[in-house]
Enzyme design. Structure first.
Site, PDB file in Angstrom:
ATOM      1  N   HIS A 173     -12.204   4.115   0.141  1.00 40.51           N
ATOM      2  CA  HIS A 173     -12.374   3.089   1.186  1.00 40.51           C
ATOM      3  C   HIS A 173     -13.222   1.908   0.682  1.00 40.51           C
ATOM      4  O   HIS A 173     -13.808   1.175   1.472  1.00 40.51           O
ATOM      5  CB  HIS A 173     -13.092   3.652   2.439  1.00 40.51           C
ATOM      6  CG  HIS A 173     -12.309   4.654   3.211  1.00 40.51           C
ATOM      7  ND1 HIS A 173     -12.899   5.732   3.804  1.00 40.51           N
ATOM      8  CD2 HIS A 173     -10.999   4.730   3.514  1.00 40.51           C
ATOM      9  CE1 HIS A 173     -11.983   6.458   4.433  1.00 40.51           C
ATOM     10  NE2 HIS A 173     -10.815   5.854   4.266  1.00 40.51           N
ATOM     11  N   ASN A 232       0.874  -1.174   0.000  1.00 43.34           N
ATOM     12  CA  ASN A 232       0.000   0.000   0.000  1.00 43.34           C
ATOM     13  C   ASN A 232       0.915   1.230   0.000  1.00 43.34           C
ATOM     14  O   ASN A 232       1.424   1.633   1.045  1.00 43.34           O
ATOM     15  CB  ASN A 232      -0.880  -0.062   1.260  1.00 43.34           C
ATOM     16  CG  ASN A 232      -1.801   1.132   1.379  1.00 43.34           C
ATOM     17  OD1 ASN A 232      -1.711   2.078   0.599  1.00 43.34           O
ATOM     18  ND2 ASN A 232      -2.678   1.081   2.366  1.00 43.34           N
ATOM     19  N   ARG A 269      -9.374  16.746   7.706  1.00 40.60           N
ATOM     20  CA  ARG A 269     -10.112  17.189   6.506  1.00 40.60           C
ATOM     21  C   ARG A 269     -11.494  17.695   6.900  1.00 40.60           C
ATOM     22  O   ARG A 269     -12.132  17.130   7.798  1.00 40.60           O
ATOM     23  CB  ARG A 269     -10.271  16.032   5.518  1.00 40.60           C
ATOM     24  CG  ARG A 269      -9.014  15.726   4.766  1.00 40.60           C
ATOM     25  CD  ARG A 269      -9.192  14.503   3.869  1.00 40.60           C
ATOM     26  NE  ARG A 269      -8.213  13.495   4.204  1.00 40.60           N
ATOM     27  CZ  ARG A 269      -8.368  12.199   3.994  1.00 40.60           C
ATOM     28  NH1 ARG A 269      -9.469  11.733   3.432  1.00 40.60           N
ATOM     29  NH2 ARG A 269      -7.421  11.346   4.329  1.00 40.60           N
ATOM     30  N   ARG A 281      -2.528  -1.954  -3.432  1.00 43.65           N
ATOM     31  CA  ARG A 281      -3.675  -1.067  -3.251  1.00 43.65           C
ATOM     32  C   ARG A 281      -3.456   0.152  -4.143  1.00 43.65           C
ATOM     33  O   ARG A 281      -2.412   0.807  -4.055  1.00 43.65           O
ATOM     34  CB  ARG A 281      -3.776  -0.623  -1.799  1.00 43.65           C
ATOM     35  CG  ARG A 281      -4.872   0.403  -1.618  1.00 43.65           C
ATOM     36  CD  ARG A 281      -4.804   1.023  -0.244  1.00 43.65           C
ATOM     37  NE  ARG A 281      -5.866   1.993  -0.081  1.00 43.65           N
ATOM     38  CZ  ARG A 281      -5.696   3.210   0.429  1.00 43.65           C
ATOM     39  NH1 ARG A 281      -4.504   3.605   0.819  1.00 43.65           N
ATOM     40  NH2 ARG A 281      -6.712   4.014   0.561  1.00 43.65           N
ATOM     41  N   GLU A 318      -8.618  -4.653   5.058  1.00 47.64           N
ATOM     42  CA  GLU A 318      -8.445  -4.373   3.633  1.00 47.64           C
ATOM     43  C   GLU A 318      -7.352  -5.244   3.020  1.00 47.64           C
ATOM     44  O   GLU A 318      -7.448  -5.658   1.870  1.00 47.64           O
ATOM     45  CB  GLU A 318      -8.098  -2.885   3.440  1.00 47.64           C
ATOM     46  CG  GLU A 318      -9.272  -1.980   3.759  1.00 47.64           C
ATOM     47  CD  GLU A 318      -8.858  -0.568   4.136  1.00 47.64           C
ATOM     48  OE1 GLU A 318      -8.368  -0.395   5.273  1.00 47.64           O
ATOM     49  OE2 GLU A 318      -9.021   0.344   3.327  1.00 47.64           O
TER      50      GLU A 318
END
Ligand code: ADP
Length: 399
Positions: free
Chosen positions: A180, A10, A241, A91, A385
Site C-alpha cells: 500500500h 493494475n 486475512r 501498478r 493511488e
C-alpha cells in the site's frame, strides 16, 4: 497546460483495474474493471464521461484480451483520446529491494519484476502480462512501473528485519517489505498540505483500511515502519486475512489437527480476519449492520479489528516521537465514522478528542479533520493511488 493523460493498469491474478487519468489534476477520464479471467464468465465494466458500459469478454479471456478490448473498443472509439496519452503506468505489487522508486520499464526492469515474483507469486506475473499486452497495444508509448513496496524502502533495519537467522535476509531476502506504499505516500503528502507544512518536516501515521489494511509510520515524509510484512498477510485484522498470529499455530494445525500447509495458508488468507471471527462477512458494511442488530460475533470482530489497529498506531509513536496527523483512508477509513471513533477512543492516552459532527460528516470521498480544535489532529483523506501512478509516469517520461 496541455493534458497529460496516462493509462493506468493494475493487474491482479484474475482481474484488471484500469483508468485513464490526467496527471496534471487527477481527473479520471475513464475507469473500469475487468474480472473473472480464465473463466467462462469473463467480463468488463467501465465508466467514461459519466456514462457506464459493460460487456462480456470471450470465455477464458485474460489480461491480453481485456487490454485489447480496452484499447480497441473503448479508448480508440473516443476521437483524439489516445493521442493525448504520454505513458502507460503499471501498478506492480512487489519491487523487493531492487526498486526504491518508480522506473521506466526496460527489459532489465521486467527481469527485476520477474525476480521479485517469488515474493508475490500471484501479482508480479500478472503485472508482467499487463506490461506485455500494453506494449503490444501501444508500442510507441513509454511504460512505467510504480511499486507498492517502493515507499517502504526507507525503513531502517530495526523496522524491516525479523529476528530470524541473519543469513535468511542476506541470502533469501526474507524481511518486511510492506505494501500500500502508493496510498501511504499520497495521503501523507496530502496531510502535509492540509497542515500547511513541508512534507520533509511532517510526521504522519496513516491507516489504509480496505479489504486489505496496513498502517504506516511516516517521519519527515519517509516511511520508517509499516504493518504488512514480507507479504500482505501480516499486521492488522483484514477482511479475510488474519494479520499477526503466533507462527507456531501453523505447525500446531498441521501436526496435531491434520491440516495441510496449503490448507492452513488458504485459511489464513481467505477465511480469517473479519470473516473468520464474525462468521458473517468480510465486508465491513455487513459487520456494521450485524453489530447494529446485536450480533455478538460481529461485535467481537469489529472490536478486535479496532483494538489491533489502535495498538499499531500507538506503537508507531516510538519511531515518530511526534505525531502531526493520524490519517484514515481506504474504504473503511474513509467511510466508517464508527471505526474512527472507536480507534480514537482507544487512543485517549494521546489526548484525541473526536468532533462527533465532523466525524459523521466526513464520508463518501470527503477530506477533513475529525478531531476538536485543541485535540491532536486526526483526519480523513480519500486515497488516490491511480493519480500517484499517473503523476510518477508523466514525470518520468517528460523529464
Ligand atoms: P480494496 O482494498 O479492495 O480496494 P476498499 O478500499 O474499496 O477495498 O474498501 C473496501 C472495504 O470498505 C469493505 O470492507 C467495505 O465494506 C468498506 N466500506 C465501504 N463503504 C463503507 C461504509 N459506508 N461504511 C463502512 N465500511 C465501508
Amino acid at each position: 497546460m496541455s493534458n497529460k493523460l496516462v493509462l493506468v493498469l493494475n493487474c491482479g491474478s484474475s482481474s484488471l483495474k484500469f483508468a485513464v487519468i490526467n496527471a496534471n489534476n487527477g481527473d479520471e477520464v475513464i475507469s473500469g474493471l475487468a474480472e473473472c479471467f480464465n473463466l467462462p464468465d469473463a467480463r468488463m465494466k467501465w465508466k467514461i464521461a459519466g456514462e457506464k458500459g459493460a460487456t462480456h469478454l470471450p470465455a477464458n479471456s485474460a489480461h491480453k484480451e481485456a487490454i485489447s478490448y480496452i484499447v480497441e473498443e473503448i479508448i480508440k472509439k473516443e476521437e483524439g483520446l489516445a493521442e493525448q496519452f504520454v505513458a502507460v503506468g503499471h501498478r506492480v505489487v512487489h519491487g523487493g529491494e531492487q526498486f526504491t522508486k518508480s522506473v521506466v520499464i526496460t527489459p532489465e526492469v521486467c527481469k527485476g519484476i520477474n525476480e521479485c515474483a517469488s515474493l508475490a507469486p500471484l501479482h508480479n506475473p500478472a503485472a508482467i502480462m499487463g506490461i506485455r499486452a500494453a506494449r503490444d497495444a501501444f508500442p510507441e508509448l513509454p511504460q512505467v512501473a510504480v511499486f507498492d513496496t517502493a515507499f517502504h524502502q526507507s525503513m531502517p533495519a530495526t523496522s524491516f528485519l525479523y529476528a530470524l537467522p541473519y543469513h535468511l535476509y542476506k541470502e533469501k531476502g526474507i524481511r518486511r517489505y510492506g505494501m500500500h506504499g502508493t496510498s501511504h505516500l499520497f495521503v501523507s503528502r496530502e496531510a502535509a498540505k492540509a497542515l500547511d507544512k513541508p512534507i520533509s518536516e511532517t510526521n504522519v501515521i496513516s491507516a489504509h483500511l480496505g479489504n486489505g489494511g496496513s498502517v504506516c509510520a511516516i517521519k519527515n515524509g519517509q516511511c520508517v515502519d509499516t504493518s504488512m510484512g514480507m507479504t500482505p498477510l501480516a499486521g492488522l485484522v483484514m477482511g479475510t486475512r488474519c494479520g499477526d498470529i503466533d507462527p507456531s499455530i501453523i505447525e500446531h494445525l498441521v501436526t496435531r489437527e491434520g491440516y495441510s500447509v496449503s490448507g492452513v495458508m488458504d485459511m489464513l488468507q481467505k477465511q480469517s480476519g473479519l470473516l473468520g471471527i464474525s462468521g458473517i462477512s468480510s465486508d465491513f458494511r455487513d459487520i456494521q449492520n450485524a453489530c447494529e442488530e446485536g450480533n455478538q460475533q460481529a461485535i467481537l470482530a469489529r472490536d478486535i479489528f479496532c483494538y489491533r489497529l489502535a495498538k499499531y498506531i500507538a506503537g508507531y509513536a516510538v519511531p515518530l516521537g511526534r505525531i502531526d496527523a493520524l490519517v484514515f483512508t481506504g474504504g473503511i477509513g474513509e467511510n466508517s465514522d464508527l471505526v474512527r471513533n472507536k480507534v480514537l477512543e482507544l487512543l485517549t492516552v494521546f489526548g484525541y478528542q473526536v468532533d462527533a459532527e465532523k466525524n459523521k460528516a466526513t464520508i463518501l470521498g470527503k477530506q477533513g479533520t475529525i478531531t476538536k480544535e485543541n485535540s491532536p489532529i486526526a483526519m480523513v483523506i480519500p486515497t488516490n493511488e491511480e493519480w500517484v501512478i499517473a503523476q510518477d509516469s508523466a514525470a518520468l517520461v517528460t523529464a
